[in-house]
Design a protein around this motif. Structure first.
Motif, short mmCIF file in Angstrom:
data_model
loop_
_atom_site.label_atom_id
_atom_site.label_comp_id
_atom_site.label_asym_id
_atom_site.label_seq_id
_atom_site.Cartn_x
_atom_site.Cartn_y
_atom_site.Cartn_z
N UNK A 18 46.12 42.07 43.17
CA UNK A 18 45.57 42.95 44.22
C UNK A 18 46.41 44.21 44.38
N UNK A 19 47.72 44.07 44.33
CA UNK A 19 48.61 45.23 44.45
C UNK A 19 48.43 46.17 43.26
N UNK A 20 48.29 45.62 42.07
CA UNK A 20 48.07 46.44 40.88
C UNK A 20 46.75 47.21 40.99
N UNK A 21 45.72 46.53 41.46
CA UNK A 21 44.41 47.18 41.63
C UNK A 21 44.50 48.28 42.67
N UNK A 22 45.16 47.98 43.79
CA UNK A 22 45.32 48.96 44.86
C UNK A 22 46.08 50.20 44.37
N UNK A 23 47.08 49.99 43.51
CA UNK A 23 47.89 51.08 42.98
C UNK A 23 47.25 51.74 41.75
N UNK A 24 46.02 51.32 41.43
CA UNK A 24 45.28 51.88 40.29
C UNK A 24 46.04 51.75 38.96
N UNK A 25 46.74 50.64 38.81
CA UNK A 25 47.48 50.36 37.58
C UNK A 25 46.50 50.14 36.43
N UNK A 26 46.88 50.58 35.26
CA UNK A 26 46.06 50.37 34.06
C UNK A 26 46.36 49.03 33.41
N UNK A 27 47.34 48.30 33.93
CA UNK A 27 47.70 46.98 33.40
C UNK A 27 46.54 46.01 33.59
N UNK A 28 46.14 45.37 32.52
CA UNK A 28 45.08 44.36 32.58
C UNK A 28 45.73 43.03 32.91
#
Length: 130
Positions: free
Chosen positions: A71-81
């Motif tokens: 969720x944090x990665x999505x919120x931060x618009x991370x490109x990490x899959x």
């Protein structure tokens, strides 16, 4: 993402699984770098700082769960899959992964070949669910 130069993060609070998975994935020709994290907070920090191509996250970890890290990665618009790795077979967790648009979901009892296929599918822009 360069499928011949994949940068991975493996996050799990069980040291034996973490080192075993790292050892197995180090042998993949397409994997260039492997970061490791022992808990969700460390995984979150590595995703923010290093932006690995793929993060393999245990769902149950201290500080942040794998779901919270995702969720944090999505919120931060991370490109990490994100690939979840877990012992849990509950439909609710599977549904949560789908809802978050997670790239992969593998069970900890999967074979080495299945984990490699999961990573390669995700690296090629496909979804992979055990």
């Amino acid at each position: 993402m360069d499928q011949n130069n994949i940068r991975l993060l493996i996050a799990d609070d069980h040291q034996l699984l973490l080192s075993g998975l790292k050892n197995v994935l180090t042998k993949m020709n397409s994997v260039a770098t492997i970061y490791t994290a022992n808990d969700g907070k460390e995984a979150d920090e590595i995703i923010q700082k290093e932006e690995p191509d793929i993060a393999i996250l245990d769902i149950d970890m201290p500080f942040y769960t794998g779901i919270e890290v995702a969720r944090r990665a999505i919120k931060n618009k991370s490109k990490t899959k994100i690939i979840f790795i877990t012992l849990h077979k509950e439909k609710s967790l599977y549904d949560e992964a789908k809802k978050l648009n997670i790239a992969g979901y593998a069970l900890k009892n999967c074979s080495t070949l299945e984990m490699e296929n999961c990573i390669l599918n995700v690296a090629n822009g496909k979804k992979y669910f055990s």
